[in-house]
Design an enzyme around this catalytic site. Structure first.
Site, PDB file in Angstrom:
ATOM      1  N   GLU A 127       0.843  -1.203   0.000  1.00 13.73           N
ATOM      2  CA  GLU A 127       0.000   0.000   0.000  1.00 13.73           C
ATOM      3  C   GLU A 127       0.874   1.247   0.000  1.00 13.73           C
ATOM      4  O   GLU A 127       0.609   2.213  -0.741  1.00 13.73           O
ATOM      5  CB  GLU A 127      -0.895  -0.017   1.234  1.00 13.73           C
ATOM      6  CG  GLU A 127      -1.705   1.256   1.437  1.00 13.73           C
ATOM      7  CD  GLU A 127      -2.246   1.354   2.850  1.00 13.73           C
ATOM      8  OE1 GLU A 127      -2.573   2.487   3.250  1.00 13.73           O
ATOM      9  OE2 GLU A 127      -2.320   0.318   3.541  1.00 13.73           O
ATOM     10  N   ASP A 158       0.818   3.773  -3.244  1.00 13.70           N
ATOM     11  CA  ASP A 158       0.421   5.170  -3.064  1.00 13.70           C
ATOM     12  C   ASP A 158       1.391   6.091  -3.789  1.00 13.70           C
ATOM     13  O   ASP A 158       0.983   7.041  -4.472  1.00 13.70           O
ATOM     14  CB  ASP A 158       0.374   5.490  -1.576  1.00 13.70           C
ATOM     15  CG  ASP A 158       0.099   6.954  -1.304  1.00 13.70           C
ATOM     16  OD1 ASP A 158      -1.010   7.419  -1.647  1.00 13.70           O
ATOM     17  OD2 ASP A 158       0.974   7.637  -0.755  1.00 13.70           O
ATOM     18  N   ASP A 165      -7.125   1.232   0.413  1.00 16.17           N
ATOM     19  CA  ASP A 165      -5.804   0.690   0.734  1.00 16.17           C
ATOM     20  C   ASP A 165      -5.445  -0.470  -0.195  1.00 16.17           C
ATOM     21  O   ASP A 165      -4.313  -0.566  -0.693  1.00 16.17           O
ATOM     22  CB  ASP A 165      -5.771   0.202   2.182  1.00 16.17           C
ATOM     23  CG  ASP A 165      -5.845   1.336   3.187  1.00 16.17           C
ATOM     24  OD1 ASP A 165      -5.654   2.502   2.785  1.00 16.17           O
ATOM     25  OD2 ASP A 165      -6.103   1.052   4.382  1.00 16.17           O
ATOM     26  N   GLU A 194      -4.426   0.616  -3.689  1.00 15.63           N
ATOM     27  CA  GLU A 194      -3.040   1.081  -3.734  1.00 15.63           C
ATOM     28  C   GLU A 194      -2.070  -0.100  -3.718  1.00 15.63           C
ATOM     29  O   GLU A 194      -1.047  -0.084  -4.421  1.00 15.63           O
ATOM     30  CB  GLU A 194      -2.771   2.009  -2.551  1.00 15.63           C
ATOM     31  CG  GLU A 194      -3.492   3.349  -2.659  1.00 15.63           C
ATOM     32  CD  GLU A 194      -3.387   4.193  -1.412  1.00 15.63           C
ATOM     33  OE1 GLU A 194      -3.722   5.387  -1.489  1.00 15.63           O
ATOM     34  OE2 GLU A 194      -2.971   3.660  -0.347  1.00 15.63           O
TER      35      GLU A 194
END
Length: 228
Positions: free
Chosen positions: A45, A49, A118, A121
């Site tokens: 994650e 991101d 989450d 990502e």
């Protein structure tokens, strides 16, 4: 590694067949079911991101070469916020293949916005690690689609969205405070801080107070949603 029919179907919806399926498996593993030998998707994650941030910043920079930072920032925040990631996750039914602990499954984890954001990502990180940045970029841009084209219009509503967020939690409306001003009189740059009663705040700068307020509101909303 054996891949289930459900995960293969998800790969089709995603638009990528993994050469290293263990990457996707990890991206789909929520902390509620992780063990020492089955790590969660939290590290992925973190990476995903950053990949998403780069792709969206690049896309906006390329799409509008006349926009300044104060105009681009709120559009960017709209595209990378957790809510948008969760919307994309719903489009490809990511929730159907998430690996969750019993408690999360019992409380509707497959539909939770923060959890879906989450996981989206983390899937982006899996794409990047499996196929590289070019393929990851291509898939991200396809999945985000018209959201990129409408980001400017959606960013204009950041102040309204932040006010609704605050009111929905029994808070007073956000306050906008000018904390700085720089540049020549004919082209000033304003710095505005958006603040909530719970102490949360975010600042942004732009060539007009209105743009700075919108950018600060979008940034604060993105931070609030990423922490839920």
């Amino acid at each position: 590694m054996k891949v289930s029919a459900e995960v293969r179907a998800f790969e089709s919806r995603l638009g990528h067949r993994f050469t290293r399926p263990e990457l996707l498996s990890r991206a789909l593993t929520h902390p509620s079911i992780a063990t020492e030998t089955r790590p969660s998707n939290q590290r992925m994650e973190f990476l995903g991101d950053r990949v998403l941030n780069l792709v969206m910043a690049e896309a906006l920079y390329t799409a509008d070469r006349y926009a300044d930072e104060g105009q681009l920032a709120p559009r960017y925040n709209v595209l990378v916020r957790k809510e948008t990631c969760a919307d994309v996750a719903r489009d490809i039914d990511l929730g159907a293949v998430l690996r969750l602990g019993r408690s999360e499954m019992m409380t509707g984890g497959r539909r939770k916005q923060a959890l879906l954001g989450d996981a989206m990502e983390a899937v982006i990180a899996a794409l990047y690690l499996d196929a590289g940045l070019d393929i990851a970029r291509e898939i991200i841009l396809r999945l985000w689609g018209e959201r990129i084209d409408t980001a400017e219009a959606r960013a204009r509503d950041a102040k309204t969205a932040l006010q609704e967020w605050a009111q929905g939690r029994g808070m007073a409306p956000p306050r906008y405070v000018e904390t700085g001003r720089s540049g020549p009189d004919h082209a000033p740059v304003f710095t505005i801080s958006a603040r909530l009663d719970n102490g949360a705040e975010a600042s942004a700068s732009a060539n007009s107070k209105r743009q700075a307020e919108q950018a600060a509101a979008a940034d604060l909303l993105a931070r609030l949603e990423s922490s839920t």
